[in-house]
Each structure stands twice: as C-alpha cells, then as structure tokens.
Design a protein around this motif. Structure first.
Motif, PDB file in Angstrom:
ATOM      1  N   GLU A 252       0.824  -1.206   0.000  1.00 39.46           N
ATOM      2  CA  GLU A 252       0.000   0.000   0.000  1.00 39.46           C
ATOM      3  C   GLU A 252       0.861   1.261   0.000  1.00 39.46           C
ATOM      4  OE1 GLU A 252      -3.603   0.367   1.954  1.00 39.46           O
ATOM      5  OE2 GLU A 252      -3.934  -1.764   2.260  1.00 39.46           O
TER       6      GLU A 252
ATOM      7  N   ALA B   4       0.864   4.259  -2.865  1.00 41.68           N
ATOM      8  CA  ALA B   4       0.805   5.698  -2.562  1.00 41.68           C
ATOM      9  C   ALA B   4       1.985   6.439  -3.188  1.00 41.68           C
ATOM     10  CB  ALA B   4       0.790   5.903  -1.053  1.00 41.68           C
TER      11      ALA B   4
ATOM     12  N   GLU C 102      -3.463   8.593   2.139  1.00 42.47           N
ATOM     13  CA  GLU C 102      -4.176   8.421   0.867  1.00 42.47           C
ATOM     14  C   GLU C 102      -5.552   7.809   1.091  1.00 42.47           C
ATOM     15  OE1 GLU C 102      -3.754   8.986  -2.551  1.00 42.47           O
ATOM     16  OE2 GLU C 102      -2.325  10.452  -1.766  1.00 42.47           O
ATOM     17  N   ASP C 103      -5.607   6.782   1.924  1.00 42.52           N
ATOM     18  CA  ASP C 103      -6.874   6.093   2.197  1.00 42.52           C
ATOM     19  C   ASP C 103      -7.856   7.037   2.883  1.00 42.52           C
ATOM     20  OD1 ASP C 103      -8.931   4.444   3.341  1.00 42.52           O
ATOM     21  OD2 ASP C 103      -7.625   2.714   3.096  1.00 42.52           O
TER      22      ASP C 103
ATOM     23  N   GLU D 164      -7.949  10.368   2.891  1.00 41.81           N
ATOM     24  CA  GLU D 164      -8.402  11.447   2.009  1.00 41.81           C
ATOM     25  C   GLU D 164      -9.396  10.939   0.972  1.00 41.81           C
ATOM     26  OE1 GLU D 164      -4.858  13.218   0.479  1.00 41.81           O
ATOM     27  OE2 GLU D 164      -4.441  14.332   2.329  1.00 41.81           O
ATOM     28  N   HIS D 165      -9.190   9.691   0.527  1.00 42.82           N
ATOM     29  CA  HIS D 165     -10.155   9.100  -0.413  1.00 42.82           C
ATOM     30  C   HIS D 165     -11.518   8.922   0.257  1.00 42.82           C
ATOM     31  CE1 HIS D 165     -11.861   6.544  -3.523  1.00 42.82           C
ATOM     32  NE2 HIS D 165     -12.120   5.627  -2.607  1.00 42.82           N
ATOM     33  N   ARG D 166     -11.516   8.452   1.496  1.00 45.24           N
ATOM     34  CA  ARG D 166     -12.786   8.255   2.212  1.00 45.24           C
ATOM     35  C   ARG D 166     -13.486   9.587   2.442  1.00 45.24           C
ATOM     36  NH1 ARG D 166     -13.062   3.039   4.667  1.00 45.24           N
ATOM     37  NH2 ARG D 166     -11.104   1.891   4.374  1.00 45.24           N
TER      38      ARG D 166
ATOM     39  N   ASP E 240     -13.206  12.264   0.567  1.00 42.05           N
ATOM     40  CA  ASP E 240     -13.732  12.691  -0.728  1.00 42.05           C
ATOM     41  C   ASP E 240     -15.030  11.961  -1.076  1.00 42.05           C
ATOM     42  OD1 ASP E 240     -11.598  14.395  -1.042  1.00 42.05           O
ATOM     43  OD2 ASP E 240     -10.452  13.033  -2.331  1.00 42.05           O
ATOM     44  N   MET E 241     -15.163  10.729  -0.577  1.00 47.28           N
ATOM     45  CA  MET E 241     -16.363   9.936  -0.856  1.00 47.28           C
ATOM     46  C   MET E 241     -17.495  10.239   0.112  1.00 47.28           C
ATOM     47  SD  MET E 241     -15.610   8.271  -3.563  1.00 47.28           S
ATOM     48  CE  MET E 241     -16.952   7.089  -3.659  1.00 47.28           C
TER      49      MET E 241
ATOM     50  N   ALA F 127      -9.222   4.341   7.919  1.00 49.73           N
ATOM     51  CA  ALA F 127      -8.016   4.212   7.105  1.00 49.73           C
ATOM     52  C   ALA F 127      -6.892   3.550   7.898  1.00 49.73           C
ATOM     53  CB  ALA F 127      -7.579   5.583   6.600  1.00 49.73           C
TER      54      ALA F 127
END
Length: 447
Positions: free
Chosen positions: A268, A272, A318-319, A321-323, A325-326, A337
């Motif tokens: 992971e 990233a 990264e994880d 920030e993705h969550r 954004d979702m 995360a």
C-alpha cells in the motif's frame, strides 16, 4: 597484501569451490577482538573433539577492522550434541535447527555444517522445498567445505579458528572483501528461490558495507522480488528491522526502491508512492530514515513503532483522504483508514501488537494535536505517546506538509511554564462566534 598471497596459493579448481587456508600472519584477525564467550564455546567444542569456527559476518567485520555486533559459530557437532555440551543452551527453529548458547544478554548462535541437499538422497524429514524452490526445511548436515558452498555470499563464507589461528575463505571471498564486491555463491536465481530473504540481505550488506553488488548477483532481483510473498510475515518483520534500523536505513531504502523490493514488502505504501506526483511521500519517508540513522549512529534509542508509522503514513493518508472525498466524516475516515492499512500490511509483514498499538496512537495523536484548548493541550502533553507524536509532527513539517505554525507552536508550548502554556492555548483555541441575544417580540400591552 593478503589478496596477493591468496592469488599465489589459491588452488585452481574448475568449479571454484576451494577453501583457502590463510595462516595467522596473513590476516588481521586477533583473539583480543573476539567475544570471550564466543571463545569459550569454540574451546569447549574443540576440547570435546568437534570442529569449531567463528563464521560469517563477525569474521568479515573483524577482517574489515569493524566491531561485530554478535558472534556466530559453525561446527560439525549436531544440534543435539551441542545442546549436551552447554547447559545454558536451547534448541530453536524448525526450518534450520540451531542452538543458542546464552551468557547473560549475549547469545552465541551455533549451527551445524550444512551439506548438499540437491543430490536426491536427502531425508525428506530433514530437507524439503516448495514448488517455487523455497527451502521449507533444511537440516542436511555436511562438511566444512559443503557448508561454505551453502553460505549466501562469498564475503560471508569466512571461518576462523583459535585452534591454529587460521582463516578459511571460500573461493574469492577475501578478494571480494578487498575489492568491496558482494557476490552470491552459486546460481543467483536458484539461491534466491531457495531463500528470497537473500535478496534483502544483498541490499542490506551492500548499503551497510558500502560495497558494489556483482551484476550477476543483482540483475535478477527485480524480477524475483515477488518471491518475498512466500516468506513468513513474522520473519520479514525482523529482516526489515535489520535493513532499516542498522544506521544505514536511507541508503538501504533507496536500494529497495531501485530493485523493486518495496512493492512486495509494503504494497500500500508502494501504491501511494506511485501516485505521489510532488514526491512528498518519498521525501517524508527519506527524512524519517535520515532521522532514524542519526539517532542510531549517536547511540540514541529508536522504536520500530515510529519507523513503521512513517513507512505506512503515505498509505494511511491516501486512504483517509479518499474516504473523505467519498463523503465519510473526517474523524471516522481517518480511523477507518488506519485500521484498514494495518490489516492489509500484516498480510505481508507481521507487526507485533507491542508496536502496532503505539504506531496507531502516534497516528491518532496527529488528529488531536491541532485541537489546542487549555484542557486538551495539557492532556496531550501528559500522553505517554506525546513525544513520539510530536517528533512525527516535526517530521511532517520538515517534509513540507502545510501545517501552518502547528509544529512551532508545540515546540514553544513545551518550553513554557504552566501559566504561559494556559495563555498560549487560550490564544490558539478557535474563537466561538458571539451569540446575539434574541429580542422578545412585543406583547399586545407594549407600545
């Protein structure tokens, strides 16, 4: 020079498997530089009628003028015979049966000479390989020369005995040592398939000793790197610590990147780094390793929890920030995360809970450090992981993350007396908007 003497006396064998005997006056190893406990083990083995040699890295380092961290012994005695000679010993391992002889905090590791396991006659209970060529069990015993052929690199196939103070070197071992070249013994692909960890050791030794790697030894590593997924995760944890917590972590990490070892070990984190267009994550990890190397080389303590927190931070961020954004709220996004990254990572490298728990606490405190009310700031200052979390904050700041004055504020806060700290925290607290008093609507009796 020792190497010139070796060239004159090295037997010219077509297979290059000669063990060269170097007398006392032709090498630089002295008993005064050898652990007293290691000598005890050697003398007891020899007095009992067995062969006993210092072997491997300790001999290599002594010849290079370095101070070995530990001393290993090789012998023709079986593990059970060694165990009977030393009441302060215990048998360990299944894949490789070895004996640990304990003297207080010092452990002398004693191994029996390994024999050739490819002649088709090995006992299946003693030697076993997987379909990929990985040695699952290897307790086939043999002679000194056979043992030398089974060592990983020529510069590690060195044997010293106090019996006559001679040094036994395999093939080009001392020549390679003099030329600062790391060369694997045998066919590289076969040896890496037998034990993929040898790829990690090649990069670690090259970084630690500042050696060049023989092209044949390193060219196949990128292609074979995925074989590390077949190695027990618990073993990989120990090997990664040896690579990155030896005082040469930065140069080792760069070699890991060069030879594609990051992906199978930290999948992971690799993902990233791959999408890190501004190279912030790469700079963050490298700064963490610079700091770790500095502390180790100054004799200061370091903890695997902090190092792994740094290595996995890119994946966590990264994880999270993705969550976010979702649509996941910030706090749950970060918590989810953290849990997900750790859960995925332990499939590759088993991180013991004594390190994974403080690692997660370091991450969690990154979310709390910006909240600087008087009460919260004092609670954070008393947290058992505060110092590690503060160092992690400084690391983020020095790597270029936009944190405003947060790192400097916490630096200044620690240096103040309680009254001044209270004032600082009050000034840093987010100001709540003043509530306007609601005016009552006039009643019918009011004008």
């Amino acid at each position: 020079m020792v190497v010139e003497w070796i060239k004159r006396w090295l037997p010219q064998r077509a297979n290059g498997s000669a063990l060269v005997s170097i007398p006392r006056d032709k090498h630089s190893i002295s008993r005064k530089d050898i652990s007293h406990n290691a000598l005890k083990v050697l003398y007891r083995l020899q007095n009992a009628g067995y062969e006993g040699y210092l072997v491997g890295g300790c001999v290599r380092d002594l010849q290079l003028g370095l101070k070995p961290k530990d001393f290993d012994v090789a012998t023709d005695a079986t593990p059970e015979q060694v165990r009977k000679l030393f009441s302060n010993s215990r048998l360990i391992g299944r894949r490789f049966r070895i004996v640990h002889v304990t003297f207080g905090r010092e452990i002398i590791e004693v191994t029996t000479f390994r024999g050739r396991a490819d002649d088709g006659e090995a006992d299946p209970n003693q030697q076993k390989q997987s379909d990929e060529g990985l040695l699952l069990r290897d307790n086939v015993y043999g002679s000194l020369e056979e043992d030398a052929e089974r060592r990983d690199f020529t510069v590690n196939a060195l044997y010293y005995t106090p019996k006559d103070f001679s040094l036994q070197a395999y093939g080009t071992g001392l020549t390679d040592l003099d030329n600062r070249i790391l060369r694997i013994i045998g066919d590289p692909e076969t040896r890496y398939r037998e034990d993929p960890v040898r790829m990690m050791r090649a990069l670690r030794f090259a970084a630690k000793l500042d050696f060049d790697i023989d092209p044949a030894t390193c060219n196949c590593i990128p292609e074979l790197a995925p074989l590390l997924s077949h190695v027990a995760p618990a073993r990989l944890f120990d090997e990664v610590l040896k690579m990155l917590m030896s005082g040469h972590g930065l140069s080792t990490w760069r070699k890991m990147r060069e030879y594609n070892l990051v992906e199978p070990l930290f999948p992971e984190t690799f993902a990233a780094l791959k999408i890190d267009s501004d190279r912030y994550f790469e700079g963050f990890i490298e700064q963490a390793l610079i700091n770790t190397d500095d502390r180790i080389n100054r004799g200061k303590p370091v903890t695997p929890a902090f190092l792994y927190a740094a290595l996995l931070w890119p994946a966590v961020r990264e994880d999270a920030e993705h969550r976010i954004d979702m649509g996941t709220p910030e706090q749950p996004a970060w918590q989810q995360a953290m849990s997900q990254v750790v859960s995925n990572q332990v499939r590759s490298i088993a991180i013991p809970k004594r390190f994974s728990i403080p690692m997660k606490e370091i991450w969690e405190l990154q979310l709390r450090l910006p909240k600087r009310t008087p009460k919260r700031a004092e609670q954070l200052l008393g947290h058992p992981r505060f110092r590690a979390a503060y160092d992690f904050l400084l690391l983020r700041d020095s790597a270029g993350e936009k944190l405003g004055d947060l790192a400097q504020w916490w630096t200044d806060y620690q240096e103040q007396n309680p009254d001044k700290r209270a004032t600082m925290a009050k000034d840093a607290s987010p100001k709540r908007p003043r509530r306007r008093r609601r005016r009552r609507a006039p009643t019918e009796d009011q004008p």
